[in-house]
Design a protein around this motif. Structure first.
Motif, PDB file in Angstrom:
ATOM      1  N   MET A   1      49.986 -14.428  62.621  1.00 36.42           N
ATOM      2  CA  MET A   1      49.161 -13.401  62.009  1.00 36.42           C
ATOM      3  C   MET A   1      50.050 -12.843  60.905  1.00 36.42           C
ATOM      4  O   MET A   1      51.344 -12.671  61.455  1.00 36.42           O
ATOM      5  CB  MET A   1      48.995 -12.204  62.766  1.00 36.42           C
ATOM      6  CG  MET A   1      47.819 -12.751  63.867  1.00 36.42           C
ATOM      7  SD  MET A   1      46.118 -12.741  63.023  1.00 36.42           S
ATOM      8  CE  MET A   1      45.193 -13.128  64.541  1.00 36.42           C
ATOM      9  N   LYS A   2      49.854 -12.565  59.784  1.00 40.88           N
ATOM     10  CA  LYS A   2      50.411 -12.113  58.548  1.00 40.88           C
ATOM     11  C   LYS A   2      50.339 -10.488  58.566  1.00 40.88           C
ATOM     12  O   LYS A   2      49.455  -9.918  58.822  1.00 40.88           O
ATOM     13  CB  LYS A   2      50.082 -12.687  57.363  1.00 40.88           C
ATOM     14  CG  LYS A   2      50.336 -14.167  57.095  1.00 40.88           C
ATOM     15  CD  LYS A   2      50.164 -14.774  55.899  1.00 40.88           C
ATOM     16  CE  LYS A   2      50.432 -16.242  55.679  1.00 40.88           C
ATOM     17  NZ  LYS A   2      50.245 -16.857  54.364  1.00 40.88           N
ATOM     18  N   LEU A   3      51.540 -10.001  58.251  1.00 39.12           N
ATOM     19  CA  LEU A   3      51.571  -8.461  58.146  1.00 39.12           C
ATOM     20  C   LEU A   3      52.102  -8.122  56.786  1.00 39.12           C
ATOM     21  O   LEU A   3      53.107  -8.537  56.042  1.00 39.12           O
ATOM     22  CB  LEU A   3      52.760  -8.036  59.072  1.00 39.12           C
ATOM     23  CG  LEU A   3      53.089  -6.522  59.111  1.00 39.12           C
ATOM     24  CD1 LEU A   3      51.858  -5.655  59.762  1.00 39.12           C
ATOM     25  CD2 LEU A   3      54.409  -6.133  59.765  1.00 39.12           C
ATOM     26  N   SER A   4      50.974  -7.135  56.249  1.00 37.75           N
ATOM     27  CA  SER A   4      51.585  -6.511  54.856  1.00 37.75           C
ATOM     28  C   SER A   4      51.872  -5.090  55.081  1.00 37.75           C
ATOM     29  O   SER A   4      51.296  -4.219  56.188  1.00 37.75           O
ATOM     30  CB  SER A   4      50.182  -6.568  54.108  1.00 37.75           C
ATOM     31  OG  SER A   4      49.633  -7.761  53.814  1.00 37.75           O
TER      32      SER A   4
ATOM     33  N   ILE B   1      53.481  -3.963  49.628  1.00 42.20           N
ATOM     34  CA  ILE B   1      52.594  -3.527  48.551  1.00 42.20           C
ATOM     35  C   ILE B   1      52.944  -1.834  48.406  1.00 42.20           C
ATOM     36  O   ILE B   1      52.807  -1.146  49.111  1.00 42.20           O
ATOM     37  CB  ILE B   1      51.122  -3.709  48.647  1.00 42.20           C
ATOM     38  CG1 ILE B   1      50.508  -5.016  49.018  1.00 42.20           C
ATOM     39  CG2 ILE B   1      50.258  -3.151  47.544  1.00 42.20           C
ATOM     40  CD1 ILE B   1      51.079  -6.040  48.108  1.00 42.20           C
ATOM     41  N   VAL B   2      53.324  -1.747  47.001  1.00 46.25           N
ATOM     42  CA  VAL B   2      53.525  -0.263  46.802  1.00 46.25           C
ATOM     43  C   VAL B   2      52.670   0.113  45.535  1.00 46.25           C
ATOM     44  O   VAL B   2      52.478  -0.609  44.541  1.00 46.25           O
ATOM     45  CB  VAL B   2      55.037  -0.064  46.329  1.00 46.25           C
ATOM     46  CG1 VAL B   2      55.390   1.308  45.818  1.00 46.25           C
ATOM     47  CG2 VAL B   2      56.209  -0.495  47.271  1.00 46.25           C
TER      48      VAL B   2
ATOM     49  N   ALA C   1      58.809  -5.838  46.540  1.00 44.61           N
ATOM     50  CA  ALA C   1      57.514  -5.261  46.809  1.00 44.61           C
ATOM     51  C   ALA C   1      56.648  -5.649  45.588  1.00 44.61           C
ATOM     52  O   ALA C   1      57.246  -5.814  44.475  1.00 44.61           O
ATOM     53  CB  ALA C   1      57.546  -3.914  47.010  1.00 44.61           C
ATOM     54  N   LYS C   2      55.455  -5.855  45.569  1.00 46.37           N
ATOM     55  CA  LYS C   2      54.546  -6.296  44.816  1.00 46.37           C
ATOM     56  C   LYS C   2      53.992  -4.560  44.368  1.00 46.37           C
ATOM     57  O   LYS C   2      53.592  -3.892  45.282  1.00 46.37           O
ATOM     58  CB  LYS C   2      53.363  -6.833  45.116  1.00 46.37           C
ATOM     59  CG  LYS C   2      52.077  -6.886  44.562  1.00 46.37           C
ATOM     60  CD  LYS C   2      50.836  -7.677  44.714  1.00 46.37           C
ATOM     61  CE  LYS C   2      49.552  -7.762  43.816  1.00 46.37           C
ATOM     62  NZ  LYS C   2      48.697  -8.306  44.236  1.00 46.37           N
ATOM     63  N   VAL C   3      53.996  -4.301  43.159  1.00 43.56           N
ATOM     64  CA  VAL C   3      53.753  -2.896  42.746  1.00 43.56           C
ATOM     65  C   VAL C   3      52.507  -3.035  41.854  1.00 43.56           C
ATOM     66  O   VAL C   3      52.243  -3.744  40.947  1.00 43.56           O
ATOM     67  CB  VAL C   3      55.092  -2.244  41.897  1.00 43.56           C
ATOM     68  CG1 VAL C   3      54.530  -0.933  41.226  1.00 43.56           C
ATOM     69  CG2 VAL C   3      56.420  -2.386  42.459  1.00 43.56           C
ATOM     70  N   ILE C   4      51.867  -2.078  42.137  1.00 41.84           N
ATOM     71  CA  ILE C   4      50.344  -1.534  41.484  1.00 41.84           C
ATOM     72  C   ILE C   4      50.739  -0.146  40.998  1.00 41.84           C
ATOM     73  O   ILE C   4      50.753   0.672  41.472  1.00 41.84           O
ATOM     74  CB  ILE C   4      49.157  -1.620  42.531  1.00 41.84           C
ATOM     75  CG1 ILE C   4      48.931  -2.864  43.075  1.00 41.84           C
ATOM     76  CG2 ILE C   4      47.835  -1.256  41.635  1.00 41.84           C
ATOM     77  CD1 ILE C   4      48.467  -3.005  44.383  1.00 41.84           C
TER      78      ILE C   4
ATOM     79  N   CYS D   1      46.303  -6.101  49.737  1.00 40.17           N
ATOM     80  CA  CYS D   1      46.998  -6.496  51.010  1.00 40.17           C
ATOM     81  C   CYS D   1      46.239  -8.032  51.246  1.00 40.17           C
ATOM     82  O   CYS D   1      44.975  -7.888  51.570  1.00 40.17           O
ATOM     83  CB  CYS D   1      46.872  -5.463  52.235  1.00 40.17           C
ATOM     84  SG  CYS D   1      47.898  -4.110  51.784  1.00 40.17           S
ATOM     85  N   SER D   2      47.180  -8.703  51.665  1.00 43.31           N
ATOM     86  CA  SER D   2      46.698 -10.327  52.041  1.00 43.31           C
ATOM     87  C   SER D   2      46.935 -10.617  53.602  1.00 43.31           C
ATOM     88  O   SER D   2      46.160 -11.330  53.897  1.00 43.31           O
ATOM     89  CB  SER D   2      47.251 -11.425  51.336  1.00 43.31           C
ATOM     90  OG  SER D   2      48.411 -11.396  51.483  1.00 43.31           O
ATOM     91  N   GLY D   3      47.736  -9.721  54.106  1.00 43.56           N
ATOM     92  CA  GLY D   3      48.039  -9.603  55.614  1.00 43.56           C
ATOM     93  C   GLY D   3      46.840  -9.452  56.494  1.00 43.56           C
ATOM     94  O   GLY D   3      45.674  -8.958  56.260  1.00 43.56           O
ATOM     95  N   ASP D   4      46.719 -10.216  57.821  1.00 46.89           N
ATOM     96  CA  ASP D   4      45.640  -9.893  58.862  1.00 46.89           C
ATOM     97  C   ASP D   4      45.938  -8.647  59.343  1.00 46.89           C
ATOM     98  O   ASP D   4      44.834  -8.174  59.515  1.00 46.89           O
ATOM     99  CB  ASP D   4      45.983 -10.841  59.892  1.00 46.89           C
ATOM    100  CG  ASP D   4      45.819 -12.551  59.435  1.00 46.89           C
ATOM    101  OD1 ASP D   4      44.747 -12.822  59.184  1.00 46.89           O
ATOM    102  OD2 ASP D   4      46.986 -12.862  59.279  1.00 46.89           O
TER     103      ASP D   4
END
Length: 204
Positions: free
Chosen positions: A18-21, A47-48, A66-69, A88-91
């Protein structure tokens, strides 16, 4: 074999892992954001949502990996969280504020939980807050259980302008180790936040 996992390079690896975001909403948090992200370096992605900051929050967040939006105007807490959640792409998603930190003990507990979650959709995590150099233990400040870890497909956010909530569809569990909340380092910061929150509450 899909149920067999091992810890490697501070995260779990398995065939069906399982992936975590990690999701952080930030406004003028250049002084906090790097330490917050460093405390969740075990996650698969961070993700920020930089909610119209006028400092270097976005620059420091990217530097920390981090990926920044970035938003062109302040869109509020709930809408910012919805925007971040879409990216977010994590489960599983761990919602963290910029002035909060995840201890090594809590990091291990989170990793264990998402590796073998059973039927749970979310976890409440206790939070321990620092108020002007003293950790609070009473008055409703601790253990202050809040939903912060959840399956991405199981959550929606309330429309509250302040102190918005994660609304979970499914069963919840509880974790033992707390999030460390460095909330009010000074009286000046306390009154600054108080003014912002009461203004939002009045509008609501």
């Amino acid at each position: 074999l899909g149920d067999v996992y091992k810890r490697q390079n501070k995260r779990y690896t398995c065939f069906d892992a399982m992936k975590l975001s990690v999701l952080i909403i930030a406004h003028n948090e250049a002084h906090n954001i790097e330490d917050a992200l460093a405390s969740v370096d075990f996650a698969d992605e961070s993700i920020v949502v930089d909610n119209c900051s006028d400092d270097n929050t976005d620059e420091f967040a990217r530097k920390a990996g981090a990926k920044v939006i970035s938003t062109s105007k302040n869109i509020g807490y709930s809408d910012a969280k919805r925007l971040g959640l879409k990216n977010c792409s994590g489960d599983w998603v761990l919602w963290l504020d910029a002035d909060e930190r995840i201890s090594k003990e809590l990091a291990r507990e989170i990793q264990d939980a998402i590796a073998a979650p059973g039927k749970l959709a979310a976890y409440e995590i206790p939070r321990k807050s620092l108020f002007i150099r003293r950790w609070m233990h009473h008055c409703g400040w601790y253990p202050d259980y809040i939903v912060r870890l959840f399956r991405r497909e199981s959550v929606t956010f309330s429309d509250d302008l302040v102190h918005e909530k994660a609304i979970i569809e499914g069963k919840k569990g509880r974790m033992k180790f707390p999030i460390m909340h460095y909330s009010y380092p000074s009286l000046e910061e306390y009154f600054r936040k108080l003014n912002r929150y009461t203004t939002l509450a009045a509008h609501q």
